[in-house]
Design an enzyme around this catalytic site. Structure first.
Site, short mmCIF file in Angstrom:
data_model
loop_
_atom_site.label_atom_id
_atom_site.label_comp_id
_atom_site.label_asym_id
_atom_site.label_seq_id
_atom_site.Cartn_x
_atom_site.Cartn_y
_atom_site.Cartn_z
N LYS A 98 0.84 -1.27 -0.13
CA LYS A 98 0.00 -0.06 0.03
C LYS A 98 0.75 1.37 -0.06
CE LYS A 98 -3.95 -0.56 0.05
NZ LYS A 98 -4.84 -0.42 -1.05
N HIS A 101 -1.95 3.30 -6.97
CA HIS A 101 -3.34 3.94 -7.15
C HIS A 101 -2.99 5.44 -7.66
CE1 HIS A 101 -5.21 0.42 -5.48
NE2 HIS A 101 -4.71 0.61 -4.16
N GLN A 151 -6.63 9.81 -9.42
CA GLN A 151 -6.97 9.76 -7.76
C GLN A 151 -6.38 10.78 -7.00
OE1 GLN A 151 -5.56 7.27 -9.40
NE2 GLN A 151 -6.14 5.07 -9.03
N ARG A 208 -4.12 -9.36 -18.68
CA ARG A 208 -4.51 -10.18 -17.38
C ARG A 208 -3.55 -9.87 -16.54
NH1 ARG A 208 -6.18 -13.95 -21.37
NH2 ARG A 208 -4.27 -14.94 -21.20
N THR A 265 -24.56 -5.51 -17.85
CA THR A 265 -24.13 -4.24 -17.86
C THR A 265 -24.02 -3.12 -18.95
OG1 THR A 265 -21.86 -4.41 -17.51
CG2 THR A 265 -23.15 -4.55 -15.56
N VAL A 273 -16.00 -2.88 -3.65
CA VAL A 273 -14.80 -3.53 -3.48
C VAL A 273 -13.67 -2.80 -4.03
CG1 VAL A 273 -13.55 -5.79 -4.18
CG2 VAL A 273 -15.84 -5.83 -3.30
N CYS A 318 -13.22 0.59 -4.37
CA CYS A 318 -12.83 1.88 -3.82
C CYS A 318 -12.22 2.83 -4.90
CB CYS A 318 -12.18 1.39 -2.54
SG CYS A 318 -12.95 0.58 -1.33
N ILE A 363 -14.01 -0.20 2.01
CA ILE A 363 -12.86 -0.49 2.70
C ILE A 363 -11.66 -0.86 1.44
CG2 ILE A 363 -11.38 -1.66 4.52
CD1 ILE A 363 -14.17 -1.93 5.84
#
Length: 351
Positions: A77, A95, A100, A129, A211, A257, A259, A295
Site C-alpha cells: 500500500k 493507485h 486519484q 490480464r 451491464t 470492493v 473503492c 474499505i
C-alpha cells in the site's frame, strides 16, 4: 547482470498486516541468488524471525529510504509522505494512474528523485490480464462484511481473523435476502459469490453482458449489492444519487470492493470517501436506510490467506524482475501516466 536485491518494506498503515512476500517464497528467492532484505514490522502477519530463518537480511522499519540505490523496494500500500524525492524502483499498488487524489504528487516525487513505480495493478500479460492480484479475497471479504452488516452482526472495529472463523460467522445466520454481484466473472466477483454461498445466499451474477444496457430497476430491487468492477475506461455509472432516492429502492446494503472514489472512472459516484476498520459502514440514506462499505484494504482482514496467495503469484514475476516483458509493460505504463499528468521525461534524473 547485477544481482537482484529486493527490499521488503514495513507498511505504514496500522491496519495493514499483509505482505507481498511470505517467508516460504523469500526462501525460494534466496535459493535463486536474490538478496532479500526484510524490514522489521510490528503488524506483519509473519514475524521477521521467519524471514531470518529463510536467509533474509533484517533492517529497521522505514530504512528503505537509505537502501542501496540498486535495491528494489517491495510493498503493498501507500508510501509515507516523506521523502519528497523517491530515488528507488518501487513495486506496490500506487493507485496513481487514474487521477486519484494525490496521484500527481506521488508521480512527481518519483520524477524528482529519478525513481520508478512498477504498479502491481499494471503488471499484466500480453492480453492485459493481471499476473498477481488480491481480488479474490477482496471480493470474498467485501461480500462477507455486507452479509454481516445486512444481518445486523457487523461489529466495529474490525479485526483480522482466519477464514474458518469468518465462515462460521457467515453460516450462523439464517436470514434470507437477495444479493447482486456486478463483475461476477472476475477475481473479485468470484470471491464475492463464494462468500455469499458460504452464507447460504445464492447471488445474482452480472458481468459485461448484463451491464452494457443496465437494468437499474432490477439492480435496485436487490437487498444487497457488491460492486467488483474496476473500470479502465469511462462507462455509465451503476448508481447515481437520484437512484438512492428512488422510492422503489429495495437496496439496503452496498459494498464497493474497488473503492475507486475520486477517480473519473468511478462506477459508483454516490460517495466521496472510503470507510475503514474503525467505522466500516456508512449510512448514505436514512429513509429507507442504505449502508455503504468501501474499505480499500479488505484482504488484510484475512492476512495469512491473502498474503500466501498473492506471494505465490508474484514470486515468478520477481524472479524475472527487469527482464520479463511484463515488467517492461509495467514501466511503460508508469511513464505514460507521468506524461498524462504533465510530467515531462526530462524531469527524471534517471530511468
Amino acid at each position: 547482470m547485477t544481482e537482484l536485491h529486493l527490499w521488503l518494506r514495513h507498511e505504514v498503515r496500522s491496519t495493514e498486516r499483509r505482505t507481498p512476500i511470505v517467508p516460504s517464497d523469500a526462501l525460494r528467492l534466496v535459493a535463486n541468488g536474490v538478496t532479500v532484505t526484510v524490514e522489521e514490522s510490528p503488524q506483519r502477519i509473519f514475524p521477521v524471525e521467519e524471514y531470518e530463518k529463510a536467509g533474509c537480511r533484517v533492517a529497521k522499519a522505514g530504512s528503505w529510504v537509505s537502501a542501496p540505490g540498486d535495491a528494489v523496494i517491495v510493498g503493498l500500500k501507500e508510501l509515507p509522505d516523506e521523502p519528497s524525492e523517491l530515488t528507488h524502483r518501487h513495486v506496490f499498488f500506487g493507485h496513481a494512474y487514474k487521477r486519484q487524489p494525490g496521484a500527481a504528487g506521488l508521480l512527481r516525487r518519483f520524477a524528482a528523485g529519478g525513481g520508478a513505480l512498477y504498479d502491481v495493478e499494471y503488471l499484466v500479460d500480453e492480453d492485459g490480464r493481471r499476473l498477481a492480484a488480491l481480488g479474490f479475497w477482496a471480493g470474498y471479504l467485501g461480500a462477507a462484511l455486507a452479509v454481516l452488516q445486512h444481518r445486523g452482526r457487523l461489529a466495529a472495529p474490525l479485526v483480522p481473523t482466519a477464514k474458518e472463523e469468518l465462515d462460521e460467522r457467515l453460516r450462523s445466520g439464517d436470514e434470507q435476502f437477495s444479493a447482486l454481484v456486478i463483475g461476477a466473472l472476475g477475481r473479485s466477483g468470484r470471491g464475492a459469490c463464494e462468500a455469499f454461498r458460504a452464507a447460504g445466499v445464492e447471488p445474482t451474477r452480472w458481468d459485461l453482458a448484463e451491464t452494457r444496457e443496465l437494468d437499474r430497476p432490477a439492480l435496485l430491487a436487490h437487498d444487497v449489492m457488491v460492486n467488483a468492477v474496476l473500470a479502465t475506461s469511462p462507462i455509465p455509472p451503476f448508481l447515481r444519487d437520484e437512484d438512492l432516492d428512488d422510492p422503489a429502492r429495495r437496496l439496503r446494503t452496498l459494498c464497493d470492493v474497488t473503492c475507486d472514489v475520486g477517480s473519473p472512472l468511478n462506477v459508483l459516484p454516490v460517495y466521496d470517501r472510503t470507510t475503514d476498520w474503525t467505522d466500516p459502514a456508512r449510512r448514505l440514506r436514512e429513509k429507507p436506510p442504505l449502508d455503504l462499505i468501501a474499505i480499500d484494504n479488505l484482504p488484510s482482514l484475512l492476512p495469512r490467506e491473502s498474503s500466501t496467495d498473492f506471494s505465490a503469484a508474484l514470486l515468478p514475476q520477481l524472479l524475472a524482475f527487469g527482464t520479463g516483458d511484463a515488467w517492461v509493460r509495467c514501466l511503460g505504463r508508469f511513464h505514460q501516466a507521468c506524461r498524462e499528468a504533465g510530467i515531462e521525461e526530462g524531469e527524471f534524473r534517471r530511468d
